[in-house]
Design an enzyme around this catalytic site. Structure first.
Site, PDB file in Angstrom:
ATOM      1  CB  CYS A 198     -23.466  38.794 -49.068  1.00 50.08           C
ATOM      2  SG  CYS A 198     -23.285  37.004 -49.108  1.00 50.08           S
ATOM      3  CB  CYS A 201     -19.338  34.899 -46.845  1.00 50.59           C
ATOM      4  SG  CYS A 201     -19.669  35.880 -48.305  1.00 50.59           S
ATOM      5  CD  GLU A 255     -21.326  36.484 -43.076  1.00 52.40           C
ATOM      6  OE1 GLU A 255     -20.329  36.102 -43.742  1.00 52.40           O
ATOM      7  OE2 GLU A 255     -21.816  37.623 -43.177  1.00 52.40           O
ATOM      8  CB  CYS A 288     -24.236  35.068 -45.743  1.00 46.26           C
ATOM      9  SG  CYS A 288     -22.582  34.625 -46.297  1.00 46.26           S
TER      10      CYS A 288
HETATM   11  N1  THU Z   1     -17.767  38.719 -47.150  1.00 48.32           N
HETATM   12  C1  THU Z   1     -18.069  37.913 -46.083  1.00 48.32           C
HETATM   13  O1  THU Z   1     -17.235  37.134 -45.609  1.00 48.32           O
HETATM   14  N2  THU Z   1     -19.326  38.001 -45.576  1.00 48.32           N
HETATM   15  C2  THU Z   1     -20.308  38.797 -46.069  1.00 48.32           C
HETATM   16  O2  THU Z   1     -21.447  38.711 -45.633  1.00 48.32           O
HETATM   17  C3  THU Z   1     -20.000  39.780 -47.104  1.00 48.32           C
HETATM   18  C4  THU Z   1     -18.695  39.618 -47.779  1.00 48.32           C
HETATM   19  C5  THU Z   1     -16.422  38.614 -47.727  1.00 48.32           C
HETATM   20  C6  THU Z   1     -16.370  37.998 -49.092  1.00 48.32           C
HETATM   21  C7  THU Z   1     -15.123  38.630 -49.664  1.00 48.32           C
HETATM   22  O3  THU Z   1     -14.004  37.847 -49.286  1.00 48.32           O
HETATM   23  C8  THU Z   1     -15.021  39.978 -48.979  1.00 48.32           C
HETATM   24  O4  THU Z   1     -15.877  39.904 -47.863  1.00 48.32           O
HETATM   25  C9  THU Z   1     -15.413  41.149 -49.846  1.00 48.32           C
HETATM   26  O5  THU Z   1     -16.629  40.931 -50.466  1.00 48.32           O
END
Ligand code: THU
Length: 136
Positions: free
Chosen positions: A88, A55, A57, A91
């Site tokens: 999520c 992710c 973050e 993170c």
């Molecule tokens: N994702 C993030 O980059 N940060 C989050 O806190 C939630 C999800 C990304 C992971 C994945 O590439 C996409 O969003 C869909 O889940």
């Protein structure tokens, strides 16, 4: 909004443009402001082996830590959505490793939800739990 926060939002927005998300097509950009006034950014990087995805973050925090920065003032998480998205669980845990700081969740429609790491992850696992161990 303070200029430095405007810069932080811009950095997160710019990072989202570099998102490598061919599978979900969900672009996320994150930017952290360190206590020393520096900005580091990150975006989500997906993988054909889906579970390896990282992710935005965690990429942003890792970039800052790689440069010797461990104390954060604030983070912006930007998503190209109507409503701001929330980080999520992984993170939240990753952020909490570096203490409590301000988190601004920003959407492309301009909505801003202001929160904190502690509010996102109350009662999180931390080094204090490890110190509490009777195993060693
Ligand atoms: N994702 C993030 O980059 N940060 C989050 O806190 C939630 C999800 C990304 C992971 C994945 O590439 C996409 O969003 C869909 O889940």
């Amino acid at each position: 909004m303070e200029t430095i926060y405007e810069e932080l939002v811009e950095a997160a927005k710019n990072a989202a443009q570099n998102s490598y998300s061919p599978y979900s097509k969900f672009r996320v950009g994150a930017a952290v402001l360190t206590k020393t006034g520096k900005i580091y950014r990150g975006t989500n990087v997906e993988n054909a082996s889906y579970g390896l995805t990282i992710c935005a973050e965690r990429v942003a925090i890792s970039a800052a830590v790689s440069d010797g920065e461990r104390e954060f003032e604030a983070m912006v998480v930007y998503t190209g959505t109507e409503q701001p998205s929330t980080p999520c669980g992984a993170c939240r845990q990753f952020m909490a490793e570096f203490g409590d700081f301000k988190v601004l969740l920003v959407s492309s429609s301009g909505q801003i939800h202001e929160t904190t790491v502690l509010e996102l992850l109350p009662m999180g696992f931390s080094a204090k739990d490890l110190r509490n161990s009777s195993n060693g």
